[in-house]
Design an enzyme around this catalytic site. Structure first.
Site, mmCIF file in Angstrom:
data_model
loop_
_atom_site.group_PDB
_atom_site.id
_atom_site.type_symbol
_atom_site.label_atom_id
_atom_site.label_comp_id
_atom_site.label_asym_id
_atom_site.label_seq_id
_atom_site.Cartn_x
_atom_site.Cartn_y
_atom_site.Cartn_z
ATOM 1 N N ASP A 1 -5.227 8.109 55.060
ATOM 2 C CA ASP A 1 -5.082 9.518 54.685
ATOM 3 C C ASP A 1 -5.373 10.427 55.879
ATOM 4 O OD1 ASP A 1 -4.614 11.667 53.044
ATOM 5 O OD2 ASP A 1 -6.627 11.682 52.179
ATOM 6 N N ASN B 1 -2.800 12.222 57.700
ATOM 7 C CA ASN B 1 -1.709 12.405 58.668
ATOM 8 C C ASN B 1 -1.283 13.866 58.757
ATOM 9 O OD1 ASN B 1 -1.781 9.654 58.767
ATOM 10 N ND2 ASN B 1 0.216 9.310 57.833
ATOM 11 N N ARG C 1 -2.998 16.636 57.964
ATOM 12 C CA ARG C 1 -4.017 17.481 58.611
ATOM 13 C C ARG C 1 -4.069 17.256 60.118
ATOM 14 N NH1 ARG C 1 -8.463 15.650 54.649
ATOM 15 N NH2 ARG C 1 -6.684 14.393 53.969
ATOM 16 N N ARG D 1 4.246 18.211 59.719
ATOM 17 C CA ARG D 1 3.497 17.124 59.056
ATOM 18 C C ARG D 1 4.013 15.732 59.438
ATOM 19 N NH1 ARG D 1 0.484 17.564 54.813
ATOM 20 N NH2 ARG D 1 1.334 15.631 53.983
ATOM 21 N N HIS E 1 2.656 11.503 60.431
ATOM 22 C CA HIS E 1 3.064 10.183 59.932
ATOM 23 C C HIS E 1 3.501 9.288 61.103
ATOM 24 C CE1 HIS E 1 2.545 11.669 55.974
ATOM 25 N NE2 HIS E 1 3.625 12.413 55.937
ATOM 26 N N LEU F 1 -2.976 -13.896 58.550
ATOM 27 C CA LEU F 1 -3.263 -12.721 57.725
ATOM 28 C C LEU F 1 -2.106 -12.369 56.786
ATOM 29 C CD1 LEU F 1 -5.084 -10.101 57.332
ATOM 30 C CD2 LEU F 1 -3.622 -9.056 59.071
HETATM 31 C C1 FPP Z 1 -1.347 10.196 53.734
HETATM 32 O O1 FPP Z 1 -1.563 11.291 54.597
HETATM 33 C C2 FPP Z 1 -0.395 9.265 54.330
HETATM 34 C C3 FPP Z 1 0.803 8.911 53.760
HETATM 35 C C4 FPP Z 1 1.288 9.456 52.490
HETATM 36 C C5 FPP Z 1 1.745 7.990 54.421
HETATM 37 C C6 FPP Z 1 1.165 6.895 55.249
HETATM 38 C C7 FPP Z 1 2.176 6.530 56.255
HETATM 39 C C8 FPP Z 1 1.933 6.103 57.485
HETATM 40 C C9 FPP Z 1 0.585 5.835 58.015
HETATM 41 C C10 FPP Z 1 3.117 5.924 58.392
HETATM 42 C C11 FPP Z 1 3.421 4.567 58.795
HETATM 43 C C12 FPP Z 1 3.214 3.514 57.759
HETATM 44 C C13 FPP Z 1 3.727 2.274 57.855
HETATM 45 C C14 FPP Z 1 3.340 1.238 56.864
HETATM 46 C C15 FPP Z 1 4.656 1.891 58.899
HETATM 47 P P1 FPP Z 1 -1.236 12.765 54.078
HETATM 48 O O2 FPP Z 1 0.144 13.101 54.494
HETATM 49 O O3 FPP Z 1 -1.491 12.857 52.610
HETATM 50 O O4 FPP Z 1 -2.297 13.603 54.880
HETATM 51 P P2 FPP Z 1 -2.990 14.976 54.428
HETATM 52 O O5 FPP Z 1 -3.885 14.633 53.251
HETATM 53 O O6 FPP Z 1 -3.767 15.382 55.630
HETATM 54 O O7 FPP Z 1 -1.894 15.930 54.082
#
Ligand code: FPP
Length: 273
Positions: free
Chosen positions: A35, A37, A39, A48, A52, A146
C-alpha cells in the site's frame, strides 16, 4: 539462508539483520498488502500511476529476498475486487505493469526456482492479462523453491464464498448434498491458497491499520506488522526488519504460550487447603 548471505556485505545493516534471524524459525508464509503507491507519487507531484510503476522494484526485491531466505510462500496483494472502482486509466496501467513484470521477470523467477500462482477471480481479467499470467504460471509450474501467489481481482470474502460453493458443487455431484455438514477443513482445502500453509506474518506498508479484505480466513493466527514505509520505498532492509520483529513475538494460538516443550510444563504445587 546461505543464498541470502551471498548477496550481503559483512558489517552493513542487512548483514546485521540477517545475522539476527534464526533460520530455524522463519515464517513459512509471508503475505504483503502493498500500500501507499498513490501517496508516494502525490508527494512527488507525480501522477498516481508513477507510484504503481515505482512499486515494481520492491516486488522484485521482496521475491528475491524471500527466495534467498528460504521462505516457502509469499502472497502479494496486487489488485483487489474493489480496485475496479478506480479510474479506468489507473486500472489499465496496473494491467500493463503486471504484464510488463511477468515478461521482464520470468527469467529471474526461473533462476530463483520460484513457482508462480495467481489467486482471485481471474476469469474477469482482460484476456491478454489472463493469457500472460497463465503462461507464466505454466512456465514455472515445475519449480520447487518459493511459491509466489499473486492476488489479482482478489477478495477474502469472495474467496470464502467460492470455497463454500466448490464444496456444495462437489457434494451435489457426489449426491451427498442432503447429508453435507460444513466444517473448517472442507473450507480450508477449497481456498485458492489450499496448497500452502496459512501466513505466519502479514506485512502492510503505508501505516494503515486495516486488513482490506485480504486472506480473511488464512490470517486467523498471523502476526501483523505495519510499517509507515510506502510500498515503492520498501526495501530488503524493511523485509528483514519485519522478519526480525516477527521472531521476537510470542505466538500463542489462543493458548498461554507457544508450544511449550513437554518437560517444561509445570504442575503447580497445591497450596494449603
Ligand atoms: C495500493 O496502493 C497498491 C495497489 C492497488 C497496486 C499494487 C501494484 C503494484 C505494487 C504494482 C506492481 C505489482 C505487480 C505484482 C507487478 P494505493 O494506490 O492504494 O496507494 P494509496 O493508498 O497511497 O493511494
Amino acid at each position: 539462508m546461505k543464498a541470502l548471505f551471498d548477496t550481503l556485505h559483512p558489517g552493513d545493516r542487512d548483514w546485521e539483520l540477517a545475522q539476527a534471524i534464526d533460520p530455524t524459525r522463519l515464517p513459512e508464509h509471508i503475505a504483503i498488502i502493498m500500500d501507499g503507491n498513490g501517496r508516494w507519487a502525490e508527494r512527488r507531484l507525480l501522477p498516481r500511476v508513477a507510484g504503481h510503476k515505482a512499486g515494481i522494484g520492491p516486488v522484485r526485491s521482496a521475491v528475491e529476498t524471500c527466495a534467498r531466505l528460504g521462505v516457502k510462500a509469499l502472497t502479494l496483494y496486487a489488485f483487489s475486487v474493489e480496485n475496479w472502482k478506480r479510474p479506468r486509466h489507473e486500472v489499465e496501467t496496473l494491467w500493463r505493469l503486471l504484464r510488463y513484470y511477468l515478461k521482464q521477470e520470468l527469467p529471474e523467477l526461473q533462476r530463483n526456482d520460484v513457482r508462480l500462482q495467481a489467486i482471485g477471480r481471474l476469469e474477469a481479467l482482460p484476456a491478454a492479462v489472463r493469457g500472460e499470467l497463465e503462461s507464466a504460471v505454466e512456465a514455472t509450474a515445475n519449480n520447487r523453491g518459493l511459491l509466489v501467489n499473486l492476488a489479482i481481482n482478489y477478495g477474502g470474502r469472495a474467496e470464502i464464498v467460492d470455497a463454500v460453493n466448490a464444496v456444495l458443487e462437489m457434494a451435489r455431484l457426489e449426491g451427498s448434498l442432503g447429508t453435507l455438514k460444513m466444517d473448517e477443513d472442507l473450507i480450508a482445502t477449497n481456498l485458492y491458497t489450499a496448497s500452502c500453509p496459512d501466513p505466519d506474518l502479514l506485512i502492510r506498508t503505508s501505516g494503515e491499520m486495516r486488513i482490506s479484505n485480504f486472506l480473511l480466513w488464512q490470517i486467523a493466527y498471523a502476526e501483523l506488522y505495519v510499517t509507515e514505509t510506502l510500498w515503492p520505498d520498501f526495501t530488503r532492509t524493511d523485509l528483514l526488519e519485519a522478519v526480525v520483529a516477527y521472531q521476537k513475538r510470542e505466538r500463542r494460538y489462543g493458548g498461554l504460550r507457544a508450544d511449550p516443550p513437554a518437560d517444561r510444563i509445570l504442575i503447580p504445587a497445591l497450596g494449603p487447603s
